[in-house]
Design an enzyme around this catalytic site. Structure first.
Site, PDB file in Angstrom:
ATOM      1  N   HIS A 148       0.804  -1.149  -0.041  1.00  0.00           N
ATOM      2  CA  HIS A 148       0.070  -0.119  -0.182  1.00  0.00           C
ATOM      3  C   HIS A 148       0.850   1.315   0.116  1.00  0.00           C
ATOM      4  CE1 HIS A 148      -2.666   2.796   1.928  1.00  0.00           C
ATOM      5  NE2 HIS A 148      -3.832   2.113   1.589  1.00  0.00           N
ATOM      6  N   CYS A 389      -4.777   2.491  -3.588  1.00  0.00           N
ATOM      7  CA  CYS A 389      -3.611   2.903  -3.032  1.00  0.00           C
ATOM      8  C   CYS A 389      -2.334   1.956  -3.219  1.00  0.00           C
ATOM      9  CB  CYS A 389      -3.616   3.064  -1.453  1.00  0.00           C
ATOM     10  SG  CYS A 389      -4.784   4.329  -1.077  1.00  0.00           S
TER      11      CYS A 389
HETATM   12  N1  PLP Z   1      -1.552  -0.796   4.503  1.00  0.00           N
HETATM   13  C1  PLP Z   1      -2.722  -1.572   4.102  1.00  0.00           C
HETATM   14  C2  PLP Z   1      -2.321  -2.796   3.714  1.00  0.00           C
HETATM   15  C3  PLP Z   1      -4.060  -1.114   3.863  1.00  0.00           C
HETATM   16  O1  PLP Z   1      -5.090  -1.685   3.510  1.00  0.00           O
HETATM   17  C4  PLP Z   1      -4.279   0.458   4.262  1.00  0.00           C
HETATM   18  C5  PLP Z   1      -5.652   0.852   4.198  1.00  0.00           C
HETATM   19  O2  PLP Z   1      -6.164   0.550   3.477  1.00  0.00           O
HETATM   20  C6  PLP Z   1      -3.117   1.092   4.916  1.00  0.00           C
HETATM   21  C7  PLP Z   1      -2.251   0.626   4.907  1.00  0.00           C
HETATM   22  C8  PLP Z   1      -3.553   2.717   5.296  1.00  0.00           C
HETATM   23  O3  PLP Z   1      -4.259   2.363   6.635  1.00  0.00           O
HETATM   24  P1  PLP Z   1      -4.552   3.716   7.228  1.00  0.00           P
HETATM   25  O4  PLP Z   1      -5.505   4.525   6.136  1.00  0.00           O
HETATM   26  O5  PLP Z   1      -5.806   3.289   8.236  1.00  0.00           O
HETATM   27  O6  PLP Z   1      -3.719   4.348   7.838  1.00  0.00           O
END
Ligand code: PLP
Length: 431
Positions: A148, A389
Site C-alpha cells: 500500500h 492505493c
Molecule cells: N496498509 C494497507 C495494506 C491498507 O490496506 C491500508 C488501508 O487501506 C493502509 C495501509 C492504510 O491504513 P490507514 O489509512 O488506516 O492508515
C-alpha cells in the site's frame, strides 16, 4: 429534551454482550446472529438491501463498539494522564485498558505498543524516528511490489532526505512474492525491509515469519504492515519476529482514527520523538526538555480516547467471536466468491496465491472498473474500484484499475449470489 446520563456509570469494561457464539446448537457460530450485531447492515442503498463488500477499505462496527464510544462520551469523558479527578482516571483507564487488550490480543508487551491514528501514522513514525537518523547514502530500503502507498511513500521520503535507495522486492504473476529473489536481494547494503502481511489488492498472505527470520540473519530491520491481517486471522507478533508491526483499528471493527505501532523495546528506547508536545515529556524547561519513556514518548497531544474505548470493545468482540472462526468463515466466503466469479465470461481475477485472504480484485473485459462499481452501487452493492492505493502493483499487471470485492465474516453466501447476479446484470447494461 435530551435524557440525562445515568447517575451510576456502569463499569468501564461492561460484560461482553456481543455475538452469541457458538449458538446454533451444533457447536458452530450462529452467523445470522453475529450479522445482527452490525446495525448499519440493515440499511438500504438506492432502494436495495445493502451488500457491503468494501471491508478491505474499512469495516463496519458492531453495536458494542458504537455503544462503547457513546458510553465513553456520556459517562467518562475527560483527558488522559493529566487529571487526578475521577473522570480523568476513568478516561485514562479506557485508553490504557485498550493498550493492554491489544497487547494480549497480539501477544506483545503493552509497553511496546504505541497507540496512534493508524497504519499510516505508525509507518511514518518508523520512517521519521528510526530510519531518518540512521540511513544514508549507500544504504538500501527493500520494499515489496505489493505494498500500500502507506508502506512505500514514507520510504521514498526517507530516501530523498538521506540519499538512501529504495529497491523493489518483486512479485510473480500469481501475486506472491518472489521469495528466491527476495533472499538474493538481502545484500549487505540493505538496512530495512518493508513488507505487508496481507495484500489489500490481491489478498496474498505473505510468509512474514520466514521473511523476517531471513532478514534478521542479514541484520535487516523489518517493518510489517498488518492492516489487512489483524482483522482476519490470529496474529502473533512475537512469533513473526519482526522489528515493527503496524495496524489500523477501523478495519478490525474499531473506530476510525485508531491503530498502533508495535516495536521492539530496544528500538523504541533508541528512537527520538516524532512529534513534540504534551504527554510525551517528563520535564520541560527552556534550558532543555526531558522526554518521556516509550511508548508515551511517541504519543504527543490528546489522543483519540473515545476511539480507543471503542477499539477496546472491538478487541473484546473479535476475541469472543474467535479469530479462528473468523478465518474459517471468510475462507468459505472467499471460496464461494471465487467460484461464482469464475462463471462470468471475460472476468479476470488478479492474484491466485495459495494462502489468500478474502480480497478479490477483478477486471471485466469491455467494462471500466469505475463504471462497474457505479452501476453495482445502484444495485445496493458496495465494492471499491480504482488503484487501491497500490499504483506500483497495478503497474506490474499493466492495468489502470480494478474492482475489489472484500467480504467479511458478517457477510453471507446469499449476498455473494446476489452480488454475482448484479454483476451479470450491470455487465449486460455496459454492453
Ligand atoms: N496498509 C494497507 C495494506 C491498507 O490496506 C491500508 C488501508 O487501506 C493502509 C495501509 C492504510 O491504513 P490507514 O489509512 O488506516 O492508515
Amino acid at each position: 429534551m435530551s435524557a440525562l446520563p445515568p447517575l451510576d456509570p456502569p463499569p468501564l469494561d461492561p460484560p461482553f454482550d456481543g455475538p452469541s457464539v457458538p449458538a446454533n446448537g451444533h457447536g458452530k457460530v450462529d452467523w445470522a446472529s453475529v450479522r445482527a450485531d452490525f446495525p448499519l447492515l440493515l440499511r438500504e442503498v438506492h432502494g436495495k438491501p445493502l451488500i457491503y463488500f468494501d471491508n478491505a477499505n474499512t469495516g463496519q462496527k458492531p453495536a458494542c463498539v458504537i455503544e462503547a464510544v457513546d458510553g465513553y462520551y456520556r459517562r467518562h469523558n475527560a483527558n488522559v494522564s493529566r487529571a487526578v479527578h475521577q473522570l480523568g482516571t476513568e478516561a485514562t483507564e479506557a485508553y490504557e485498558g485498550t493498550r493492554r487488550k491489544l497487547a494480549r490480543f497480539l501477544n506483545v508487551r503493552a509497553d511496546e505498543l504505541v497507540l496512534c491514528s493508524g497504519t499510516t501514522f505508525a509507518i511514518n513514525l518508523v520512517a521519521y524516528s528510526w530510519a531518518l537518523p540512521r540511513l544514508g547514502p549507500g544504504d538500501t530500503i527493500l520494499v515489496s511490489r505489493m505494498e500500500h502507498h502507506a508502506n512505500i511513500v514514507p520510504w521514498q521520503i526517507v530516501a530523498e532526505r538521506t540519499g538512501a535507495t529504495v529497491r523493489v522486492a518483486e512479485i510473480v504473476e500469481d501475486g506472491t512474492l518472489d521469495l528466491e529473489a527476495l533472499r538474493r536481494a538481502m545484500t549487505a547494503d540493505v538496512k530495512l525491509l518493508a513488507v505487508t502481511h496481507v495484500s489489500n489488492v490481491l489478498g496474498t498472505v505473505n510468509p512474514v515469519r520466514e521473511i523476517c527470520r531471513e532478514a534478521r540473519r542479514h541484520g535487516i530491520v523489518t517493518v510489517v504492515d498488518g492492516s489487512q491481517a489483524v482483522p482476519h486471522r490470529r496474529v502473533d507478533i512475537a512469533a513473526i519476529g519482526c522489528d515493527f508491526y503496524a495496524f489500523t483499528g477501523h478495519k478490525m471493527c474499531g473506530p476510525t482514527g485508531t491503530g498502533a505501532l508495535w516495536a521492539r523495546r530496544e528500538h523504541l528506547e533508541a528512537m527520538p520523538p516524532f512529534l513534540g508536545g504534551g504527554e510525551m515529556i517528563k520535564e520541560v524547561a527552556f534550558g532543555g526538555t526531558v522526554y518521556n519513556d516509550p511508548p508515551q514518548r511517541f504519543e504527543a497531544g490528546t489522543p483519540n480516547i473515545a476511539g480507543f474505548a471503542g477499539l477496546g470493545a472491538a478487541v473484546d468482540y473479535l476475541e469472543r467471536l474467535g479469530m479462528d472462526h473468523i478465518e474459517q468463515r471468510e475462507a468459505a466466503l472467499l471460496a464461494h466468491l471465487t467460484q461464482a466469479l469464475g462463471t462470468i465470461d471475460g472476468l479476470r481475477i488478479l492474484g491466485a496465491a495459495p494462502d489468500k485472504a478474502a480480497v478479490v480484485s477483478f477486471l471485466v473485459e469491455g467494462a471500466h472498473a469505475h463504471d462497474l462499481a457505479t452501476l453495482l452501487d445502484l444495485e445496493g452493492v458496495a465494492v471499491r474500484s480504482g488503484q487501491h492505493c497500490a499504483h506500483p502493483l497495478l503497474q506490474f499487471y499493466g492495468v489502470a484499475a480494478t474492482c475489489r470485492a472484500s467480504p467479511a465474516f458478517y457477510n453471507t453466501h446469499d449476498e455473494i449470489d446476489a452480488f454475482v447476479a448484479a454483476l451479470r446484470k450491470v455487465r449486460r447494461l455496459l454492453g
